[in-house]
Design a protein around this motif. Structure first.
Motif, mmCIF file in Angstrom:
data_model
loop_
_atom_site.group_PDB
_atom_site.id
_atom_site.type_symbol
_atom_site.label_atom_id
_atom_site.label_comp_id
_atom_site.label_asym_id
_atom_site.label_seq_id
_atom_site.Cartn_x
_atom_site.Cartn_y
_atom_site.Cartn_z
ATOM 1 N N GLU A 17 0.852 -1.166 -0.030
ATOM 2 C CA GLU A 17 0.132 0.040 -0.122
ATOM 3 C C GLU A 17 0.817 1.314 -0.182
ATOM 4 O O GLU A 17 0.375 2.063 -0.327
ATOM 5 N N VAL A 18 2.015 1.145 0.288
ATOM 6 C CA VAL A 18 2.861 2.531 0.489
ATOM 7 C C VAL A 18 3.104 2.951 -0.795
ATOM 8 O O VAL A 18 3.610 4.012 -1.116
ATOM 9 N N ARG A 19 2.952 2.248 -1.758
ATOM 10 C CA ARG A 19 3.150 2.334 -3.200
ATOM 11 C C ARG A 19 1.980 2.027 -4.051
ATOM 12 O O ARG A 19 1.899 1.589 -5.194
ATOM 13 N N GLY A 20 0.705 2.341 -3.340
ATOM 14 C CA GLY A 20 -0.581 1.818 -4.242
ATOM 15 C C GLY A 20 -1.153 3.078 -4.750
ATOM 16 O O GLY A 20 -0.363 3.985 -5.608
ATOM 17 N N ALA A 21 -2.542 2.887 -5.003
ATOM 18 C CA ALA A 21 -3.249 3.553 -6.045
ATOM 19 C C ALA A 21 -3.015 5.162 -5.693
ATOM 20 O O ALA A 21 -2.941 5.955 -6.835
ATOM 21 N N LEU A 22 -3.065 5.698 -4.377
ATOM 22 C CA LEU A 22 -3.037 7.034 -3.980
ATOM 23 C C LEU A 22 -1.246 7.601 -4.718
ATOM 24 O O LEU A 22 -1.485 8.706 -4.987
ATOM 25 N N VAL A 23 -0.484 6.631 -4.570
ATOM 26 C CA VAL A 23 1.035 7.140 -4.919
ATOM 27 C C VAL A 23 0.744 7.189 -6.324
ATOM 28 O O VAL A 23 1.400 8.208 -7.323
#
Length: 454
Positions: A17-23
């Motif tokens: 998640e730390v490099r997921g859709a928001l990123v």
């Protein structure tokens, strides 16, 4: 043609998640000309942290050995690289010849000796270079241990919740079972043996064969530092249930407010827990902010020789960790000493790095707790905060972080990406932006929050 249907289900199910859709969305916004405040990832130099001159200068010399012994002066006529660093570089080249070659799979022997000596200085315990492996940062070391341990779809690995997604993603990819145990938010995210027992017992009832327990200290994403009694209780729990411990200690240098780091290695030895296998991980990514150099190590205790050989075999498939990163790890654990010409600059830079991070932890803690409907535990170490959010009914931390990004350009990771108790909402933020930018971010966050929860 290869299609998604051909891809392993484990890979498809894996989430980081730390490099997921928001990123991804933040990257699109940057291309559109928007300014993004990147608080999603512990990437110090991306956010302005300067590298230590000592480490970079020695690496410059070992990668260009023809420069060793050459006078390099600044515009004022002062030597840029002190003589003791030229000598360090010469010693390294004399040992390793060139950083352009493969090393032995476990890593350079002289660096493994340096790491063992570092552990002995830190903990006043013996350490063996023959039980140390140099790795491309801590993450590949963690994944290699999980690869070795996970032997069936029923293999369980206990991981803390909130968790660092490396663990849940890797366990999923390898086909194992993540068994979450909740950290105690009301007590600064400490571990709780009763909660561990609950998670263990429930998993066993489902037929899960639990083989290992992960502990992250200092905590990611929580920013806690475990007290000594937690370390002791956790080792005794592992001993009772015949569990291997994976001790993720990559933030051990980042300790604030008078807190103290206690290693698992020291306490496994002091408790005479010879029946508890221990893998301890450290990295230069967080200790000195050199994420891109991919420098790390894994120390193993109470591991039979034949198991160690299997770990080396896993590493040998990739031949070895990168040579420059191995040299950098050796430099990290053997910094300049008082009396050496380079010590004054190193000491000033390193203390400033740590002081700056501690000041930003204080700024973040006070800024978050000033906002009604938001609070965070004391930020004791690492480089993160994991604030609790009070949100209107029907709203989630994903909604919050998505709207925050679109309206302000502030990029957090929703707490749901790390796991959290049902009915709660959080987000993870780093402490890494420059102080002025951090203060501005907190001001924008307060204004946004008031509108979002209204």
């Amino acid at each position: 043609m290869l299609t998604l249907n051909d891809i392993s289900k484990n890979v498809i199910d894996m989430q980081y998640e730390v490099r997921g859709a928001l990123v991804t969305r933040a990257g699109q916004m940057e291309k559109e000309g928007r300014t993004i405040v990147k608080c999603n990832l512990g990437n110090p130099q991306e956010l302005g942290q300067r590298p230590l001159s000592y480490l970079r200068q020695v690496l410059a010399l070992v990668t260009s050995p023809d420069l060793i012994g050459t006078s390099i002066k600044d515009q004022n006529g002062n030597e840029v690289i002190h003589a003791d660093l030229h000598q360090r570089a010469r010693t390294i080249i004399d040992i390793t010849r060139t950083v352009g070659r493969y090393t032995e799979s476990a890593g350079l022997e002289y660096v493994r000796r340096q790491v063992a000596e570092f552990i002995t200085r830190r903990d006043s315990i013996p350490a063996s270079p023959d039980m140390i492996m140099l790795t491309d940062g801590a993450s590949p070391a963690v994944k290699s241990v999980l690869q070795a341990i996970i032997s069936s779809p029923k293999t369980g690995i206990m991981i803390p919740v909130p968790r660092y997604p490396l663990y849940s993603a890797s366990i999923t990819a390898l086909g194992g079972q993540a068994v979450g145990y909740y950290l105690d938010e009301e007590h600064d995210w400490e571990t709780n043996v009763a909660e561990m027992e609950r998670a263990y017992s429930e998993a066993k009832k489902r037929g899960i064969d639990i083989k290992a327990l992960v502990v992250i200290n200092p905590g990611n994403p929580t920013g806690d530092v475990l007290p000594e009694h937690d370390i002791i209780d956790t080792i005794k729990f592992a001993q009772e249930h015949n569990l291997t411990i994976l001790a993720d200690e990559v933030y051990q240098d980042n300790i604030f407010n008078g807190n103290k780091f206690y290693s698992f290695a020291k306490h496994v030895l002091e408790l005479k827990a010879d029946d508890v296998s221990l893998f301890s991980f450290h990295s230069g990514s967080k200790a000195v902010g050199e994420c891109g150099l991919r420098m790390g190590y894994m120390e193993m205790r109470n591991i039979p020789t034949e198991v160690y050989d299997q770990m080396v075999k896993i590493q040998s498939v990739s031949l070895c960790a990168n040579h420059i990163g191995q040299v950098a790890m050796g430099l990290m654990v053997t910094p300049p000493r008082p009396g050496e010409a380079s010590f004054t600059i190193y000491d000033r830079e390193y203390k400033e790095l740590q002081r700056n991070l501690e000041e930003k932890a204080k700024l973040m803690y006070e800024g978050i707790n000033r906002i009604p409907g938001m609070h965070t535990a004391e930020i004791q170490g690492a480089m993160y905060a994991f604030p609790h959010l009070d949100l209107p009914a029907g709203k989630t931390d994903v909604d919050y972080c998505t709207t925050l990004l679109e309206e302000t350009g502030i990029l957090f990771v929703p707490g749901s990406g790390f796991g959290q108790r049902a009915g709660t909402n959080h987000f993870r933020t780093t402490l890494l932006p420059p102080k002025a930018e951090l203060a501005s971010m907190l001001s924008k966050l307060e204004k946004f929050h008031k509108v979002f929860v209204a």
